[in-house]
Design an enzyme around this catalytic site. Structure first.
Site, PDB file in Angstrom:
ATOM      1  NE  ARG A   1      -5.335 -19.726   4.249  1.00 45.40           N
ATOM      2  CZ  ARG A   1      -4.500 -20.524   4.915  1.00 45.40           C
ATOM      3  NH1 ARG A   1      -4.491 -21.821   4.682  1.00 45.40           N
ATOM      4  NH2 ARG A   1      -3.672 -20.033   5.823  1.00 45.40           N
TER       5      ARG A   1
ATOM      6  CG  LEU B   1       8.272   2.057   4.849  1.00 44.34           C
ATOM      7  CD1 LEU B   1       7.927   0.808   4.047  1.00 44.34           C
ATOM      8  CD2 LEU B   1       7.020   2.847   5.158  1.00 44.34           C
TER       9      LEU B   1
ATOM     10  CE  LYS C   1       3.252   3.024   3.081  1.00 45.34           C
ATOM     11  NZ  LYS C   1       3.303   3.036   4.534  1.00 45.34           N
TER      12      LYS C   1
ATOM     13  CE1 TYR D   1       1.178  -0.269   4.378  1.00 45.10           C
ATOM     14  CE2 TYR D   1       0.073   1.854   4.394  1.00 45.10           C
ATOM     15  CZ  TYR D   1       0.923   0.938   4.988  1.00 45.10           C
ATOM     16  OH  TYR D   1       1.521   1.245   6.179  1.00 45.10           O
TER      17      TYR D   1
ATOM     18  NE  ARG E   1       6.836   3.945   0.620  1.00 43.04           N
ATOM     19  CZ  ARG E   1       6.558   4.722   1.666  1.00 43.04           C
ATOM     20  NH1 ARG E   1       7.487   4.971   2.581  1.00 43.04           N
ATOM     21  NH2 ARG E   1       5.360   5.247   1.807  1.00 43.04           N
TER      22      ARG E   1
HETATM   23  N1  PMP Z   1       7.740   3.750   9.009  1.00 39.16           N
HETATM   24  C1  PMP Z   1       6.628   3.014   9.054  1.00 39.16           C
HETATM   25  C2  PMP Z   1       6.658   1.684   9.728  1.00 39.16           C
HETATM   26  C3  PMP Z   1       5.436   3.495   8.475  1.00 39.16           C
HETATM   27  O1  PMP Z   1       4.326   2.756   8.512  1.00 39.16           O
HETATM   28  C4  PMP Z   1       5.423   4.780   7.877  1.00 39.16           C
HETATM   29  C5  PMP Z   1       4.174   5.359   7.301  1.00 39.16           C
HETATM   30  N2  PMP Z   1       3.484   4.497   6.475  1.00 39.16           N
HETATM   31  C6  PMP Z   1       6.624   5.507   7.853  1.00 39.16           C
HETATM   32  C7  PMP Z   1       7.770   4.965   8.427  1.00 39.16           C
HETATM   33  C8  PMP Z   1       6.687   6.865   7.211  1.00 39.16           C
HETATM   34  O2  PMP Z   1       6.663   6.738   5.825  1.00 39.16           O
HETATM   35  P1  PMP Z   1       6.101   7.911   4.892  1.00 39.16           P
HETATM   36  O3  PMP Z   1       6.908   9.120   5.209  1.00 39.16           O
HETATM   37  O4  PMP Z   1       6.337   7.412   3.526  1.00 39.16           O
HETATM   38  O5  PMP Z   1       4.657   8.067   5.231  1.00 39.16           O
END
Ligand code: PMP
Length: 280
Positions: A100, A203, A147, A33, A52
């Site tokens: 599944r 992330l 993500k 996502y 990303r």
């Molecule tokens: N780390 C994690 C685990 C997240 O879930 C998010 C937001 N989705 C971020 C960092 C920040 O990422 P972004 O700046 O792309 O929203």
């Protein structure tokens, strides 16, 4: 009034958007996502969010659900149809509908879904006061660079933080902060901003990426290295970033005040710089 949402090429009232119980997103969390902010009716950092997404899809051998132009049009059309001038657009791609079986099915169409959320991002009350954070153990899997929609560990962490009266949980692994449950983490010491370097442990935040570039342009030094909770408690300032919080001051960690327990000058400046760039 009900929202208009997007599902597999169609714009529908939210009550009419239905997905099969055999969608792998539903029973495996097999999907990825993105969340993109909208400010003044315009998408913020859209291109890097889509870069990303492309990376997340490739890491999971998942095809794009539509062309890149079509996906941009989905975002713009959703903002327009729902009259969103400030808020968020959530979009997810799941591998699709299949019997599944753990291994990836071949050649099935993925499921694309997207919706809007109204949110005051620029004049956020939290940004004025700063927020509290608690440290929690990082119990997630080892591919946090993807993500993934499988966010149960983050939901548990956010719940723990919320029960402790905090806005965010900073996850800790091997003695060092990895990141927030839904945000990137930073501390400021002697004028330098410190944040964890990118790896599979976190992330790659898009707000982080943009902020690093903006900081360099404005002569603010960002040092990429690990830091501990004790170091964060002893820092002059702390903050977090995400598409939904932009740059958010952190004024308390585990009940200890950070610096003056008010949003610090470097954090405040970085928030201003980020907002100016988002609105430009
Ligand atoms: N780390 C994690 C685990 C997240 O879930 C998010 C937001 N989705 C971020 C960092 C920040 O990422 P972004 O700046 O792309 O929203």
């Amino acid at each position: 009034m009900s929202r208009i949402v997007h599902l597999n090429g169609a714009f529908l009232p939210e009550q009419e958007a239905k997905v099969s119980i055999f969608d792998r997103g539903y029973y495996f969390g097999d999907g990825v996502y993105e969340v993109t902010a909208v400010v003044d009716g315009k998408l913020v950092d859209y291109a890097p969010h889509m870069e990303r997404l492309d990376r997340s899809l490739r890491e999971l051998s998942m095809p794009w659900p539509c062309t890149k132009d079509e996906l941009r049009a989905v975002h713009e059309e959703l903002a327009k149809r729902n009259g969103i001038t400030e808020g968020l657009i959530y979009m997810q791609v799941t591998r699709g509908v299949a019997e599944r079986d753990f291994a990836f099915p071949k050649n099935i169409p993925s499921t694309l879904m997207a919706f809007t959320q109204v949110k005051a991002l620029v004049d956020s009350p939290n940004a004025k006061t700063g927020v509290k954070v608690v440290s929690i153990p990082d119990i997630r899997w080892k591919r946090r660079d993807i993500k993934s929609i499988a966010l149960l560990a983050q939901c548990m962490g956010k719940q723990q933080a919320s029960e402790a009266g905090a806005f965010e949980g900073w996850m800790v692994e091997d003695g060092f902060v990895t990141e927030g449950t839904s945000s990137s983490s930073y501390i400021v010491k002697e004028g330098r901003v410190i944040t964890r370097p990118l790896s599979n442990a976190i992330l790659p935040g898009i707000t982080r990426k943009s902020l690093m570039k903006l900081a360099a342009d404005h002569d603010v030094t960002i040092e990429e290295r690990l830091f501990s909770v004790d170091e964060a408690i002893a820092a002059d300032e702390a903050f977090l970033t995400s598409a939904s919080s932009f740059v958010m001051p952190v004024v308390e960690i585990d009940g200890h005040p950070i610096g003056s327990a008010k949003p610090g000058p470097i954090t405040t400046r970085l928030r201003q710089i980020y907002l100016e760039s988002a609105r430009a």
